[in-house]
Design a protein around this motif. Sequence first.
Motif, mmCIF file in Angstrom:
data_model
loop_
_atom_site.group_PDB
_atom_site.id
_atom_site.type_symbol
_atom_site.label_atom_id
_atom_site.label_comp_id
_atom_site.label_asym_id
_atom_site.label_seq_id
_atom_site.Cartn_x
_atom_site.Cartn_y
_atom_site.Cartn_z
ATOM 1 N N THR A 229 -92.368 -69.299 -127.595
ATOM 2 C CA THR A 229 -91.613 -70.098 -128.439
ATOM 3 C C THR A 229 -92.043 -71.867 -127.917
ATOM 4 O O THR A 229 -92.559 -71.514 -129.421
ATOM 5 N N ARG A 256 -95.047 -61.242 -122.468
ATOM 6 C CA ARG A 256 -94.682 -61.706 -120.978
ATOM 7 C C ARG A 256 -94.088 -60.874 -120.322
ATOM 8 O O ARG A 256 -92.998 -60.526 -121.063
ATOM 9 N N ASN A 258 -92.016 -58.635 -118.028
ATOM 10 C CA ASN A 258 -90.537 -59.489 -116.260
ATOM 11 C C ASN A 258 -90.988 -58.627 -115.256
ATOM 12 O O ASN A 258 -91.946 -56.957 -115.231
ATOM 13 N N SER A 263 -89.384 -55.176 -119.874
ATOM 14 C CA SER A 263 -89.237 -55.595 -120.590
ATOM 15 C C SER A 263 -90.315 -56.596 -120.916
ATOM 16 O O SER A 263 -90.921 -56.867 -120.042
ATOM 17 N N GLU A 265 -91.559 -59.875 -123.872
ATOM 18 C CA GLU A 265 -91.744 -60.667 -124.808
ATOM 19 C C GLU A 265 -92.726 -61.118 -125.364
ATOM 20 O O GLU A 265 -94.001 -61.109 -124.672
ATOM 21 N N SER A 267 -95.214 -62.881 -128.610
ATOM 22 C CA SER A 267 -95.121 -63.349 -130.226
ATOM 23 C C SER A 267 -96.789 -64.330 -130.591
ATOM 24 O O SER A 267 -97.434 -63.416 -129.520
ATOM 25 N N ALA A 305 -90.843 -65.424 -131.500
ATOM 26 C CA ALA A 305 -90.568 -64.220 -129.725
ATOM 27 C C ALA A 305 -89.819 -63.079 -130.225
ATOM 28 O O ALA A 305 -88.914 -63.344 -130.489
ATOM 29 N N GLN A 307 -87.601 -59.773 -128.265
ATOM 30 C CA GLN A 307 -87.913 -58.706 -127.416
ATOM 31 C C GLN A 307 -88.223 -57.660 -127.155
ATOM 32 O O GLN A 307 -87.846 -57.182 -127.949
#
Length: 383
Positions: A229, A256, A258, A263, A265, A267, A305, A307
Motif C-alpha cells: 500500500t 507478495r 510469504n 499467504s 498479499e 494490491s 491491500a 491478504q
Amino acid sequence: MSEVQPDWVAQVQDVLETLNQGVIITDECPRIVYANAEFQNMVGRSAEELLGQYVKDLFPPEDLPILLSQIELGRMQGQSRFEFYLPQAGGGHLPVIVASRQLEDPDGRLFAVVTCTDIAEQKNAEMDLRQANRLLQARERALEEDLLLAARVQQSLSPRGLSWGAASVDAYYQAARTIGGDFGLVTPGDDFLTLLVCDVSGHGIGSALVANRIYTETVSMIEGGVALTPMLQQLNRFVMHNLGSFFMYFTLAAARLNRDGHSLEFSAAGHPPGMILRPGQEPRFLESASTILGCFNDAVGPDSAVQIALEAGDRVMLYTDGFTENFNLRGEMLGVEGLAKIAHEASGLPLPVMKQQILDEVAVWRKGPAVDDMSLILLDVSF
C-alpha cells in the motif's frame, strides 16, 4: 544571317520573342537558323554567335551520343521531349526540358522548332530534397539503432522465471512496438517474493521512458522493504509530482508471497483483475481496490491491500490488458472472462506449457498482430 534564315521565320519571330522559353529553329543539318532572345540569355551567346552553328558544335563530344539519338528520334517521330542541358558561355550547364516538333516549309524543306524550358529551380529543389531525404534517412537509421538498443535494454529488464521456496514463477513480456510501456517484476527477498506488472498509458518512446522511470522507483522501494500500500501511494505521488506534465497515467497489480507459500498479499490500482486458479474451482478474481495512478492524490486508500490464503497447487496470474483487449474477426473482445477461461483450461499443465498455451490461445482469438504491450506473470505454489 539572311543566308541561313528562311524568309518565313520573320513572320513568326514576334510571337517567338514573347515566349518565356528559349526557342531555336534548326534546319535538317541541323544548324541553328533562329534563336530568340530568351535562348540567347540562357546560353549567354548573341544571335550572331548562334546563327549558322551546328547544334552538335555547342556540346562537348562526350554528350553528343545522347543528344544525337534524341535528335534522330525526333526526326523519326516528328517530335520529341527529353531532359537535357544547355551549355553556357561561362562553362555552366543549364538544366532544361527540350521539346521539338518537325515542320515543313512551303518549299518542302524540313525544319524543327525546339523549345528549351529552364528547370534549374526544380533541379535545385530536387537536390535540396534529396539532401534532406539523406539526412532524414540517416536520422531514421540512428533512431532505429537507438530503439533497438533501448529494446534490448528493456528486454533485459523483463521478469525471468525462477524457483523460490515453495513457489515457481514463469513470465512473459512483449512490446507491441520496438519498445513499450509495460513492465513486470519478479523480485525475491529473504522473507517475501514480490510480483508486479505495470502498464503505462500510450505506446512507444514516451510510454517506455515513463515506464522505465517507474520501474527504477519500484525496484528501489521493493529492495527497501516498502509494503504494497505505501509503495502504490509513493509511486502515485512520484509520477504526479515529477512526471505529471506528460499527462500519462498508469495501472499496476502487485502480489507478495510469504516464504512458506501459504499467504499472498495483493494490491492493484486501476488494473485488470489478477486471478487465482485453483484445481476444481472457477477462477477467483482479485480486483483493484485503487483507481489509476498518476492522476489523483487520493488514488490509493489506506486499505488497498488484501491478504489471501493459498493452498498447495494454486496458481496466481498477473497480466496487463494486452491479453484481454483483443478482438476477433466478429469484433468480440476476449475480455477478462475469456482470458480466465483460457487460463483455467491450461492451469493443470506444467507452468511453461501453461504460459505457452495462454499465448497461443490469445493469438488464435486475436485478429492480426498484437496492438498493445503484453506482460504476464504466472506463479505456482506447491508446499
